[in-house]
Design a protein around this motif. Sequence first.
Motif, PDB file in Angstrom:
ATOM      1  N   ASP A   4       0.809  -1.221   0.000  1.00  0.00           N
ATOM      2  CA  ASP A   4       0.000   0.000   0.000  1.00  0.00           C
ATOM      3  C   ASP A   4       0.844   1.275   0.000  1.00  0.00           C
ATOM      4  O   ASP A   4       0.334   2.368   0.221  1.00  0.00           O
ATOM      5  CB  ASP A   4      -0.961   0.004   1.192  1.00  0.00           C
ATOM      6  CG  ASP A   4      -0.242   0.010   2.537  1.00  0.00           C
ATOM      7  OD1 ASP A   4       0.977  -0.278   2.580  1.00  0.00           O
ATOM      8  OD2 ASP A   4      -0.904   0.308   3.548  1.00  0.00           O
ATOM      9  N   ALA A   5       2.134   1.165  -0.280  1.00  0.00           N
ATOM     10  CA  ALA A   5       3.005   2.348  -0.348  1.00  0.00           C
ATOM     11  C   ALA A   5       2.549   3.265  -1.474  1.00  0.00           C
ATOM     12  O   ALA A   5       2.169   2.814  -2.555  1.00  0.00           O
ATOM     13  CB  ALA A   5       4.448   1.930  -0.558  1.00  0.00           C
ATOM     14  N   ALA A  27       5.330   5.542 -11.842  1.00  0.00           N
ATOM     15  CA  ALA A  27       4.420   4.549 -11.272  1.00  0.00           C
ATOM     16  C   ALA A  27       4.035   3.545 -12.356  1.00  0.00           C
ATOM     17  O   ALA A  27       3.760   3.924 -13.494  1.00  0.00           O
ATOM     18  CB  ALA A  27       3.171   5.232 -10.721  1.00  0.00           C
ATOM     19  N   ASN A  28       4.034   2.276 -12.024  1.00  0.00           N
ATOM     20  CA  ASN A  28       3.620   1.248 -12.973  1.00  0.00           C
ATOM     21  C   ASN A  28       2.164   1.472 -13.383  1.00  0.00           C
ATOM     22  O   ASN A  28       1.313   1.751 -12.553  1.00  0.00           O
ATOM     23  CB  ASN A  28       3.786  -0.133 -12.340  1.00  0.00           C
ATOM     24  CG  ASN A  28       3.603  -1.240 -13.339  1.00  0.00           C
ATOM     25  OD1 ASN A  28       4.159  -1.178 -14.425  1.00  0.00           O
ATOM     26  ND2 ASN A  28       2.841  -2.241 -12.978  1.00  0.00           N
ATOM     27  N   GLY A  29       1.894   1.379 -14.673  1.00  0.00           N
ATOM     28  CA  GLY A  29       0.537   1.549 -15.177  1.00  0.00           C
ATOM     29  C   GLY A  29       0.183   2.982 -15.528  1.00  0.00           C
ATOM     30  O   GLY A  29      -0.941   3.254 -15.939  1.00  0.00           O
ATOM     31  N   VAL A  30       1.116   3.911 -15.380  1.00  0.00           N
ATOM     32  CA  VAL A  30       0.886   5.328 -15.686  1.00  0.00           C
ATOM     33  C   VAL A  30       1.730   5.679 -16.904  1.00  0.00           C
ATOM     34  O   VAL A  30       2.873   5.231 -17.038  1.00  0.00           O
ATOM     35  CB  VAL A  30       1.276   6.212 -14.480  1.00  0.00           C
ATOM     36  CG1 VAL A  30       1.198   7.681 -14.826  1.00  0.00           C
ATOM     37  CG2 VAL A  30       0.411   5.875 -13.285  1.00  0.00           C
ATOM     38  N   GLY A  58       0.019  -2.145  -6.068  1.00  0.00           N
ATOM     39  CA  GLY A  58       0.938  -3.113  -5.504  1.00  0.00           C
ATOM     40  C   GLY A  58       2.312  -2.544  -5.213  1.00  0.00           C
ATOM     41  O   GLY A  58       3.274  -3.284  -5.069  1.00  0.00           O
ATOM     42  N   ALA A  59       2.426  -1.218  -5.156  1.00  0.00           N
ATOM     43  CA  ALA A  59       3.692  -0.516  -4.881  1.00  0.00           C
ATOM     44  C   ALA A  59       4.738  -0.785  -5.954  1.00  0.00           C
ATOM     45  O   ALA A  59       5.928  -0.869  -5.678  1.00  0.00           O
ATOM     46  CB  ALA A  59       4.219  -0.863  -3.491  1.00  0.00           C
ATOM     47  N   LYS A  60       4.306  -0.884  -7.212  1.00  0.00           N
ATOM     48  CA  LYS A  60       5.222  -1.161  -8.312  1.00  0.00           C
ATOM     49  C   LYS A  60       5.585   0.117  -9.053  1.00  0.00           C
ATOM     50  O   LYS A  60       4.760   1.015  -9.216  1.00  0.00           O
ATOM     51  CB  LYS A  60       4.599  -2.158  -9.290  1.00  0.00           C
ATOM     52  CG  LYS A  60       4.394  -3.518  -8.668  1.00  0.00           C
ATOM     53  CD  LYS A  60       3.775  -4.470  -9.642  1.00  0.00           C
ATOM     54  CE  LYS A  60       3.530  -5.816  -8.977  1.00  0.00           C
ATOM     55  NZ  LYS A  60       2.830  -6.729  -9.861  1.00  0.00           N
TER      56      LYS A  60
END
Length: 82
Positions: A4-5, A27-30, A58-60
């Motif tokens: 949750d970071a 950020a992953n997915g951005v 997922g803090a990726k």
Amino acid sequence: VPADALGVLINVTATNQTGGGFMSARANGVAYANTSNLNWTAAGQTIANAATVACGSGAKIAVRLGGATASNVIIDVVGYLR
């Protein structure tokens, strides 16, 4: 890093490049912005920089290399934000 970071404090290092280029972390997915966290101008440099990067689900995070180059990338997590 907890799932949750909201962000991470990282040190990014690029080494063993084959030519000039850049690295961008996000950020992953951005979608990538037109910014970079690290830039280099020649082959064989070792360059580091600190960055604060938002996390995706997922803090990726994701890393993109640009320019006419290949590089090894090292990412050290210094801390995280909740």
